[in-house]
Write an enzyme that holds these catalytic residues in place. Structure first.
Site, short mmCIF file in Angstrom:
data_model
loop_
_atom_site.label_atom_id
_atom_site.label_comp_id
_atom_site.label_asym_id
_atom_site.label_seq_id
_atom_site.Cartn_x
_atom_site.Cartn_y
_atom_site.Cartn_z
N GLU A 33 0.82 -1.22 0.00
CA GLU A 33 0.00 0.00 0.00
C GLU A 33 0.85 1.27 0.00
O GLU A 33 0.56 2.21 -0.72
CB GLU A 33 -0.97 0.02 1.19
CG GLU A 33 -2.16 -0.91 1.04
CD GLU A 33 -1.86 -2.36 1.36
OE1 GLU A 33 -0.75 -2.66 1.85
OE2 GLU A 33 -2.75 -3.22 1.15
N HIS A 71 -10.77 -5.67 8.71
CA HIS A 71 -11.32 -5.47 7.37
C HIS A 71 -12.74 -4.92 7.43
O HIS A 71 -13.55 -5.19 6.57
CB HIS A 71 -11.33 -6.79 6.58
CG HIS A 71 -9.98 -7.34 6.28
ND1 HIS A 71 -9.22 -7.99 7.22
CD2 HIS A 71 -9.22 -7.30 5.16
CE1 HIS A 71 -8.06 -8.35 6.68
NE2 HIS A 71 -8.04 -7.94 5.43
#
Lengths: 332, 326
Positions: free
Chosen positions: B60, B129
């Site tokens: 990321e 998540h």
């Protein structure tokens, strides 16, 4: 020093001049910081000049660099103007970043200086993006990411180099191994001696060279930059060098809290400017009078930059709100 | 007008902009053949090729940083973070670089990029998540934050986000991806900083975001049967925030509930409440109520997950609590 690549006599002297320019600028900055004209802390590049100068000699105006907290040398070598740098360091409105950036964030986008990122390692992925962009736009531009041995331990280094290698972007990763991550010696922050060995882990060439030999820097980076320009992918180059001063101007006695004076003295003997000056003197391209003249001209330019900075206004209070967002006049 | 899903609406906006501007490209994890974890980029790799729909390594910080560098040098990247939770792996790039570069370099360079981040608690994805901490990005000057609740807004806001010269954090709600709504086939934009009144009403204002808009709409219909008319204001972008529409509504109704799926502590709902308290307290006839997720990590187990995130029941409770002031 052997000169393999084609450099004119003028260019050889030019390398010397540029290193002196960085050295004298940094010495002046340290003084002005101590005198209170330059606020905050600055991270002097003194001792490492050959890296910035040797690398940037290979770059075109439109090529990109990303720099670091110790970035003055990189941006001067890439062609930044001293007066706008000085004004920025003073925190003046006329500076490169209108006084918003300061020593750790100088940039000049028009000449490809994408800026100094103050967070260690952060310039690497950003530089990879610039290289990806020039690859997509097919412009032939190359991006050089400067960073230090400390940055080679960050996630940003790993993620950036991996991404660069996978996409074969036109980037060159220049690691200036000055042997210390602030105060921590290399042997305590990584279990390798040559940072270039990490290149193998990304599937790109890795080179270690003498960072105090401006010609060695020029030649090794020149090959890597050429490879990048031809679309042959990125390279990691490690230049062994040393910073003479402390980590920043607030780190006293040249950093002797964590490194011995003998070591500092050893490296001062390897001064990149002195070494190249001696070679040029042997080649009859320099003599004492010419050296004196070069210094005087640079000192004059620096003095002019200081005057410009001193005479320039500080930002107005309302300027604090300017440039938070890219479009003017939109309340956000 | 045909109905398409929220995911398809974003997909259409991406495709349109890629067609129109060769500088627009996509980066992210599994956005190519896989089509993105929520299928938002489905089919785009076949249309635009792997050079413009880039499947990145699981990095990321690497690809968000690369998007920043590309945006600084003439491109208009749209990067997808698989789950909002994973922006944490790229926080330096988002907060210190993407948000700051325009300012710290004195306005020399823009960072015209979009960072797409799915938030919301759904499908027992557990604590790493499922989070909705988009308020973090609203907190950071230099970022714009879009929060679409309908397919129409999703397409229009994405069109605006890609055109904008600033970095935009585009916060999408996972539970809305499959929701359908009318979306014009032709190009249009939804401006930033312009709230929409999704339902007019005279008695209570609910400022609601994302899925809370729909939950509030459902509950509003129930209370309408009892003669309580609830106005639902959807800010659509959290920065810039359309204070005017919110304040105007509160001044008319005199009562405010703020519903955002993020946690209330230092969250979007708290900030909007504080703004209204500062600027319009003399119009208020009842204490402001905030609705958000519970102040715990997101639990896995179905019954726990159900009580964690706010739903229609939380909206009902809030309205009932406000009833004595009507």
């Amino acid at each position: 020093m052997e000169v393999k690549m084609q450099l004119s006599e003028k260019e050889m002297v030019g390398l010397y001049e540029m290193m002196v320019k960085i050295r004298l600028f940094e010495e002046k900055i340290a003084d002005l910081n101590a005198q209170g004209f330059i606020p905050g802390l600055v991270h002097p590049y003194i001792g490492q000049e050959a890296v910035a100068v040797g690398v940037c000699k290979n770059l075109r105006k439109e090529d990109y660099i990303t720099s670091t907290h110790r970035g003055h040398g990189h941006v001067i070598a890439k062609g930044a103007e001293l007066k706008y740098m000085m004004a920025e360091l003073f925190g003046k409105k006329t500076g490169y970043c209108k006084g918003k950036g300061g020593s750790m964030h100088i940039s000049d986008i028009r000449i490809g200086i994408l800026g100094a990122m103050g967070v260690v390692g952060s310039g690497i992925p950003i530089g990879v993006g610039a290289a990806l962009s020039s690859k997509m736009r097919k412009t032939g531009q190359v991006t050089v990411c400067f960073f230090g041995d400390g940055a080679s331990n960050t996630g940003a280094f790993h993620e950036g180099l991996n991404l660069a290698a996978v996409h074969r972007v036109p980037a060159v990763f220049v690691c200036e191994n000055n042997l210390y991550g602030i105060s921590v010696p290399q042997r305590q922050h990584q279990a390798i001696q040559d940072i270039s060995v990490r290149a193998a882990g990304y599937g790109m060439p890795g080179i270690t060279a003498d960072g105090n030999d401006v010609v060695a820097v020029y030649e090794t980076s020149g090959e890597a930059i050429q490879r990048a320009r031809l679309g042959e992918g990125p390279t990691l180059i490690e230049y062994k060098t040393y910073r003479w001063r402390g980590h920043h101007t607030g780190d006293p006695n040249q950093g002797r809290r964590y490194r011995p004076m003998e070591e500092i003295q050893e490296w001062i003997k390897k001064c990149p400017i002195k070494r190249w000056g001696e070679t040029l003197t042997e080649k009859k391209l320099l003599d004492e009078a010419k050296i004196k003249k070069i210094q005087e001209e640079i000192e004059k330019e620096i003095e002019e930059a200081v005057s410009f900075a001193k005479e320039s206004p500080f930002p107005d209070p309302q300027d604090i709100f300017e440039d938070v967002y890219a479009r003017k006049g939109v309340e956000r | 007008m045909r109905d398409i899903t929220y995911a398809q609406a974003i997909n259409e906006a991406l495709a349109y902009n890629m067609e129109k501007d060769p500088g627009v490209f996509l980066m992210g994890e599994d956005i190519g053949k896989y089509g993105g974890i929520f299928q938002v980029t489905a089919g785009l790799i076949d249309r635009f090729g792997p050079e413009r729909v880039i499947d990145t390594p699981i990095s990321e910080a690497g690809f968000v940083g690369a998007a920043v560098g590309a945006a600084m040098t003439g491109m208009r990247p749209v990067a997808e973070i698989m789950f909002l939770d994973l922006t944490t792996c790229a926080m330096d790039m988002i907060i210190n670089q993407m948000a700051k570069i325009h300012y710290m370099f004195g306005g020399q360079v823009n960072v015209p990029m979009v960072l797409r981040c799915p938030m919301g608690t759904a499908r027992n994805a557990a604590t790493q998540h499922s989070q909705s901490f988009h308020a973090i990005f609203v907190h950071i000057p230099g970022l714009l934050v879009a929060a679409p609740s309908t397919p129409y807004d999703a397409k229009g806001l994405m069109n605006t986000a890609i055109l904008d010269e600033n970095p935009v954090v585009f916060v999408e709600h996972k539970k809305l991806y499959a929701s359908k709504g009318p979306v014009p086939e032709e190009y249009y934009t939804v401006p930033f900083g312009k709230a929409e009144i999704k339902r007019p009403g005279r008695d209570i204002t609910i400022v609601a975001t994302h899925a809370m808009v729909h939950r509030s709409l459902t509950v509003a219909e129930e209370f309408a049967k009892d003669g309580i008319e609830i106005e639902i204001v959807d800010p659509r972008t959290l920065r810039p925030l359309d204070k005017e529409t919110i304040l105007d509504s509160v001044k008319r109704t005199g009562r405010l509930i703020v519903a955002d799926e993020g946690q209330v502590t230092c969250g979007v709902a708290s900030d909007i409440s504080a703004m209204v308290a500062e600027e319009a307290i003399e119009y208020l006839q009842a204490p402001i109520l905030r609705i958000g997720s519970l102040d715990t990590p997101v639990p896995f187990s179905t019954p726990l997950e159900k009580i964690f995130a706010p739903d229609e029941e939380n909206v009902r409770e809030a309205i009932n609590k406000m009833k004595p002031y009507l």
